[in-house]
Motif scaffolding. Structure first.
Motif, short mmCIF file in Angstrom:
data_model
loop_
_atom_site.label_atom_id
_atom_site.label_comp_id
_atom_site.label_asym_id
_atom_site.label_seq_id
_atom_site.Cartn_x
_atom_site.Cartn_y
_atom_site.Cartn_z
N UNK A 25 34.27 -14.23 -45.06
CA UNK A 25 35.53 -14.85 -44.64
C UNK A 25 36.71 -13.93 -44.96
N UNK A 26 36.72 -13.36 -46.16
CA UNK A 26 37.81 -12.44 -46.52
C UNK A 26 37.86 -11.24 -45.58
N UNK A 27 36.70 -10.76 -45.20
CA UNK A 27 36.64 -9.63 -44.28
C UNK A 27 37.17 -10.02 -42.91
N UNK A 28 36.78 -11.20 -42.42
CA UNK A 28 37.25 -11.65 -41.11
C UNK A 28 38.76 -11.90 -41.10
N UNK A 29 39.31 -12.36 -42.22
CA UNK A 29 40.75 -12.61 -42.31
C UNK A 29 41.54 -11.33 -42.52
N UNK A 30 40.86 -10.23 -42.78
CA UNK A 30 41.54 -8.96 -42.97
C UNK A 30 42.03 -8.72 -44.39
N UNK A 31 41.59 -9.53 -45.33
CA UNK A 31 42.03 -9.37 -46.72
C UNK A 31 41.30 -8.21 -47.40
N UNK A 32 40.08 -7.95 -46.97
CA UNK A 32 39.34 -6.78 -47.45
C UNK A 32 38.84 -6.02 -46.24
N UNK A 33 38.66 -4.73 -46.41
CA UNK A 33 38.22 -3.91 -45.28
C UNK A 33 36.71 -4.06 -45.09
N UNK A 34 36.26 -3.63 -43.93
CA UNK A 34 34.82 -3.68 -43.65
C UNK A 34 34.06 -2.79 -44.62
N UNK A 35 34.65 -1.68 -45.00
CA UNK A 35 33.99 -0.77 -45.95
C UNK A 35 33.82 -1.45 -47.32
N UNK A 36 34.84 -2.14 -47.77
CA UNK A 36 34.73 -2.87 -49.04
C UNK A 36 33.69 -3.98 -48.93
N UNK A 37 33.68 -4.67 -47.80
CA UNK A 37 32.70 -5.74 -47.61
C UNK A 37 31.29 -5.20 -47.69
N UNK A 38 31.02 -4.10 -46.99
CA UNK A 38 29.67 -3.52 -47.00
C UNK A 38 29.27 -3.11 -48.41
N UNK A 39 30.18 -2.53 -49.15
CA UNK A 39 29.88 -2.12 -50.52
C UNK A 39 29.51 -3.32 -51.39
N UNK A 40 30.33 -4.35 -51.35
CA UNK A 40 30.09 -5.55 -52.15
C UNK A 40 28.81 -6.24 -51.72
N UNK A 41 28.64 -6.39 -50.42
CA UNK A 41 27.46 -7.07 -49.88
C UNK A 41 26.19 -6.32 -50.27
N UNK A 42 26.20 -5.01 -50.20
CA UNK A 42 25.04 -4.21 -50.55
C UNK A 42 24.66 -4.40 -52.02
N UNK A 43 25.65 -4.42 -52.89
CA UNK A 43 25.39 -4.60 -54.32
C UNK A 43 24.81 -5.99 -54.58
N UNK A 44 25.41 -7.01 -54.00
CA UNK A 44 24.95 -8.39 -54.23
C UNK A 44 23.54 -8.58 -53.71
#
Length: 67
Positions: A25-44
């Motif tokens: 949701x944060x990524x879709x709203x533009x609060x975090x970048x796609x690159x940050x999302x991929x990094x966080x998602x990969x770790x989780x």
């Protein structure tokens, strides 16, 4: 089937699903970048599946050792 569903609904699974949803949701709203999302998602996801693999290997090891 009920056992698999019960195993899915544990704290780690709930946290993983919620974090994925929140960061999506944060990524879709533009609060975090796609690159940050991929990094966080990969770790989780890596942590979740890593712990599941270790748990499965430990269970299989104890079966093979007579436990």
């Amino acid at each position: 089937m009920k056992q698999k569903l019960a195993m899915l609904i544990d704290v780690k699974s709930i946290v993983t699903i919620l974090m994925t949803a929140v960061f999506g949701v944060l990524s879709l709203k533009g609060r975090i970048s796609a690159e940050q999302f991929i990094t966080i998602f990969t770790v989780v996801i890596g942590f979740y599946f890593g712990t599941q693999t270790v748990k499965k290997e430990n269970a299989e090891g104890s079966k093979n050792n007579g436990g």
